[in-house]
Design a protein around this motif. Structure first.
Motif, short mmCIF file in Angstrom:
data_model
loop_
_atom_site.label_atom_id
_atom_site.label_comp_id
_atom_site.label_asym_id
_atom_site.label_seq_id
_atom_site.Cartn_x
_atom_site.Cartn_y
_atom_site.Cartn_z
N LEU A 1 0.83 -1.21 0.00
CA LEU A 1 0.00 0.00 0.00
C LEU A 1 0.86 1.26 0.00
O LEU A 1 0.61 2.20 -0.78
CB LEU A 1 -0.93 0.00 1.21
CG LEU A 1 -1.84 1.22 1.36
CD1 LEU A 1 -2.78 1.32 0.16
CD2 LEU A 1 -2.64 1.14 2.65
N ILE A 2 1.91 1.28 0.86
CA ILE A 2 2.83 2.43 0.91
C ILE A 2 3.52 2.61 -0.43
O ILE A 2 3.65 3.73 -0.94
CB ILE A 2 3.86 2.24 2.04
CG1 ILE A 2 3.17 2.30 3.41
CG2 ILE A 2 4.95 3.31 1.96
CD1 ILE A 2 4.09 1.94 4.56
N ALA A 3 3.97 1.48 -1.01
CA ALA A 3 4.67 1.54 -2.30
C ALA A 3 3.76 2.11 -3.38
O ALA A 3 4.18 2.93 -4.21
CB ALA A 3 5.17 0.15 -2.69
N GLY B 1 14.08 -1.07 1.77
CA GLY B 1 15.16 -0.10 1.51
C GLY B 1 14.81 0.88 0.41
O GLY B 1 15.15 2.06 0.48
N GLY B 2 14.11 0.40 -0.64
CA GLY B 2 13.75 1.29 -1.74
C GLY B 2 12.83 2.40 -1.29
O GLY B 2 12.99 3.56 -1.69
N VAL B 3 11.85 2.06 -0.43
CA VAL B 3 10.93 3.06 0.10
C VAL B 3 11.67 4.07 0.97
O VAL B 3 11.46 5.28 0.87
CB VAL B 3 9.80 2.38 0.90
CG1 VAL B 3 8.98 3.42 1.67
CG2 VAL B 3 8.89 1.58 -0.04
N LEU B 4 12.53 3.57 1.85
CA LEU B 4 13.29 4.45 2.74
C LEU B 4 14.19 5.39 1.95
O LEU B 4 14.29 6.58 2.26
CB LEU B 4 14.11 3.63 3.74
CG LEU B 4 13.31 2.87 4.80
CD1 LEU B 4 14.25 2.03 5.66
CD2 LEU B 4 12.52 3.84 5.68
N LEU B 5 14.87 4.85 0.93
CA LEU B 5 15.73 5.70 0.11
C LEU B 5 14.93 6.80 -0.59
O LEU B 5 15.37 7.94 -0.67
CB LEU B 5 16.47 4.84 -0.93
CG LEU B 5 17.64 4.00 -0.42
CD1 LEU B 5 18.13 3.05 -1.50
CD2 LEU B 5 18.79 4.89 0.06
N TYR B 6 13.74 6.43 -1.07
CA TYR B 6 12.92 7.44 -1.74
C TYR B 6 12.48 8.52 -0.76
O TYR B 6 12.50 9.72 -1.08
CB TYR B 6 11.70 6.79 -2.38
CG TYR B 6 10.75 7.81 -2.95
CD1 TYR B 6 11.05 8.48 -4.14
CD2 TYR B 6 9.57 8.15 -2.28
CE1 TYR B 6 10.20 9.44 -4.66
CE2 TYR B 6 8.72 9.11 -2.79
CZ TYR B 6 9.03 9.75 -3.98
OH TYR B 6 8.20 10.71 -4.48
N LEU B 7 12.06 8.12 0.45
CA LEU B 7 11.63 9.10 1.43
C LEU B 7 12.76 10.03 1.84
O LEU B 7 12.55 11.21 2.12
CB LEU B 7 11.07 8.38 2.67
CG LEU B 7 9.75 7.63 2.47
CD1 LEU B 7 9.38 6.85 3.72
CD2 LEU B 7 8.63 8.58 2.08
N LEU C 1 11.85 1.54 -10.00
CA LEU C 1 12.60 0.28 -9.94
C LEU C 1 13.13 0.03 -8.53
O LEU C 1 13.09 -1.10 -8.03
CB LEU C 1 13.74 0.30 -10.95
CG LEU C 1 13.34 0.23 -12.43
CD1 LEU C 1 14.54 0.46 -13.33
CD2 LEU C 1 12.69 -1.12 -12.74
N ALA C 2 13.65 1.09 -7.89
CA ALA C 2 14.20 0.93 -6.55
C ALA C 2 13.12 0.52 -5.55
O ALA C 2 13.33 -0.37 -4.71
CB ALA C 2 14.85 2.24 -6.09
N ILE C 3 11.94 1.13 -5.65
CA ILE C 3 10.85 0.83 -4.72
C ILE C 3 10.41 -0.62 -4.82
O ILE C 3 10.14 -1.29 -3.81
CB ILE C 3 9.67 1.78 -4.97
CG1 ILE C 3 10.03 3.20 -4.49
CG2 ILE C 3 8.40 1.30 -4.26
CD1 ILE C 3 9.03 4.26 -4.92
N PHE C 4 10.36 -1.16 -6.06
CA PHE C 4 9.84 -2.52 -6.24
C PHE C 4 10.90 -3.61 -6.26
O PHE C 4 10.57 -4.80 -6.21
CB PHE C 4 9.02 -2.58 -7.54
CG PHE C 4 7.68 -1.91 -7.41
CD1 PHE C 4 6.68 -2.47 -6.63
CD2 PHE C 4 7.42 -0.70 -8.04
CE1 PHE C 4 5.44 -1.84 -6.50
CE2 PHE C 4 6.19 -0.08 -7.92
CZ PHE C 4 5.20 -0.65 -7.14
N THR C 5 12.18 -3.24 -6.34
CA THR C 5 13.23 -4.27 -6.36
C THR C 5 14.06 -4.33 -5.09
O THR C 5 14.77 -5.30 -4.86
CB THR C 5 14.19 -4.04 -7.55
OG1 THR C 5 14.79 -2.74 -7.44
CG2 THR C 5 13.44 -4.16 -8.87
N ILE C 6 13.98 -3.28 -4.25
CA ILE C 6 14.72 -3.28 -2.99
C ILE C 6 13.70 -3.26 -1.85
O ILE C 6 13.17 -2.19 -1.50
CB ILE C 6 15.66 -2.06 -2.88
CG1 ILE C 6 16.56 -1.94 -4.10
CG2 ILE C 6 16.51 -2.15 -1.60
CD1 ILE C 6 17.41 -0.69 -4.12
#
Length: 468
Positions: A12-14, A44-50, A36-41
């Motif tokens: 849901l967050i993604a 970590g991908g979500v945290l990096l984006y935030l 790509l980062a959000i769905f492959t990591i």
């Protein structure tokens, strides 16, 4: 039972972040990379984006600045700087994007390195009669800090108001003991986006990189020099720190003060009335310049636009001094196009930087420079920290902004763009003298034969360039 719920919450967050990216993304390549980062990591991908990915210009996270800016509704000054037609448009670009007009009644002093700079700063502080405003990215304990504390104590006894604004990350090492001393003698202090867990995701990546001093709205300072003893003692690993600062007397000081007061409100919530501040106009000199503030909540990438416009306007030469040249696509293409068009493009950088990963990333672009005919000079007599750009004996840029993504899009910066032939020619002579003492890279074929391991490390570092 908990695992499916956690997975569902994460999805849901993604999805929410995906919608945010599609609505607020700027460049398709960057948007795709974050998707790509959000769905492959996982996680970590979500945290990096935030931490690093959100578009502050769209979200206006720092809305306080927009509600109390002191740079609104300023009329364009009637004077015209001595510029050729293709460069006069730069002054209009600056005024249109940040409401800072050309100021013409100014007297400037170019200050090189720490000793000369701090002697000039101390003299100005000692002359204060009404107020002292200081704003620094790095403010460290040490001899300089103690000297300033001593001056502050004397000036407060003379009823001078002193306000100090420091960055929460850059000045993280500033001791509580020193801050208590400041408070005890009456110095008003504020911390810009302090390092706190509750604001970690919204504040970590957006720093106030400005270095500003304003005394009585008559004398102002800006440039690359922080409050750190390494400017006097040097660094154990890098040697002496070389840097460029600017002392300004006259109209332009008022705009440095406006930047400070806006940032002061953003950090402290305290409004400072601009009305009591008088604008001083010296009669000994009439140098034209514009003060350019930039930050992640501006409507446009102001510093990138101005740098790009200067690069694009160059006809004879473009000389750049900067330790952190990590160009985005537009800046890189601008530099290469200028050189391929016959402009004398030279980059003067330190042989090594204070951060190894950044050093490798800076080196990753050397091959592209050399292929286009750009001359690269590596300065080895200490660490060169200046942020200077010179163009055609018409424009000299001195300030805090590097040529990397962090300065162009993420940090709060302040740059002075000076339109004065005498100053440009003086700085050009100093630039060429420093080049003569540096290692010249101009052989593309020879450099392209460097070890493959170096290329591999540079390639990895280059991937992280949007974050550096």
């Amino acid at each position: 039972m908990l695992l499916p719920i956690a997975i569902g919450v994460y999805i849901l967050i993604a999805l929410i972040l995906v919608v945010s990216l599609l609505l607020n993304g700027v460049r398709p390549s960057k948007t795709l990379a974050w998707l790509l980062a959000i769905f492959t990591i996982p996680v970590g991908g979500v945290l990096l984006y935030l931490l690093f990915g959100r578009n502050r210009r769209k979200s206006k996270m720092f809305s306080l600045k927009n509600s109390v800016t002191h740079l609104k509704d300023i009329p364009y000054v009637h004077c015209e700087p001595p510029l050729s037609n293709n460069k006069r448009k730069i002054t209009h670009l600056i005024h249109k994007t940040v409401n800072c007009p050309v100021t013409c009644d100014n007297e400037l002093s170019l200050l090189q390195d720490g000793k000369i700079t701090f002697e000039s700063i101390f003299d100005a502080l000692e002359s204060a009669q009404e107020h002292i405003h200081l704003q620094y990215y790095i403010y460290e304990d040490g001899l300089l800090a103690e000297k300033l504390l001593d001056i502050f104590q004397r000036k407060i006894a003379e009823n001078v108001t002193i306000r100090l604004l420091y960055d929460g990350i850059g000045s993280y090492s500033l001791s509580k003991k020193y801050l208590k001393k400041l408070k005890a003698i009456g110095v008003e202090t504020a911390q810009f986006l302090p390092f706190r867990f509750g604001r970690f995701l919204t504040a970590l990546n957006y720093r106030n990189h400005r270095k500003i001093i304003v005394v009585d709205n008559k004398v102002g300072f800006t440039g690359g020099i922080n409050i750190s003893d390494k400017y006097l003692k040097g660094d154990p690993s890098l040697g002496k720190w070389h840097d460029t600062h600017l002392k300004i007397e006259g109209e332009a000081v008022d705009y440095l003060n406006r930047i400070f007061i806006t940032d002061w409100y953003l950090a402290s919530g305290i409004h400072v009335d601009m009305n009591p501040f008088k604008i001083a106009r010296p009669t000994t000199s009439q140098v034209s310049l514009q003060i350019v503030p930039s930050g992640p909540d501006d409507d446009f990438d102001v510093m990138e636009q101005v740098y790009f416009s200067i690069i694009n306007s160059a006809e004879k030469y473009l000389y750049i001094v900067n330790p952190y040249i990590i160009p985005n696509h537009a800046i890189l293409q601008g530099l290469m196009t200028a050189a391929l068009s016959g402009v004398d493009v030279r980059l003067l950088m330190s042989a090594t930087t204070d951060i190894k990963l950044v050093d490798w990333c800076v080196r990753a672009y050397y091959e592209s420079y050399l292929k286009a005919g750009i001359k690269v000079y590596l300065f080895s007599d200490g660490f060169l920290h200046s942020k200077v750009m010179l163009c055609d004996d018409e424009i000299a840029s001195i300030g805090t902004a590097n040529l990397d993504n962090r300065s162009l899009q993420q940090n709060y910066e302040a740059q002075a763009f000076v339109y004065d032939t005498v100053l440009c020619q003086h700085m050009k002579r100093e630039f060429l003298e420093d080049c003569a003492k540096s290692e010249l890279l101009n052989d593309y074929f020879k450099y392209s034969q460097r070890p493959w391991l170096n290329k591999l490390i540079e390639g990895f570092a280059k991937l992280l360039s949007p974050l550096l």
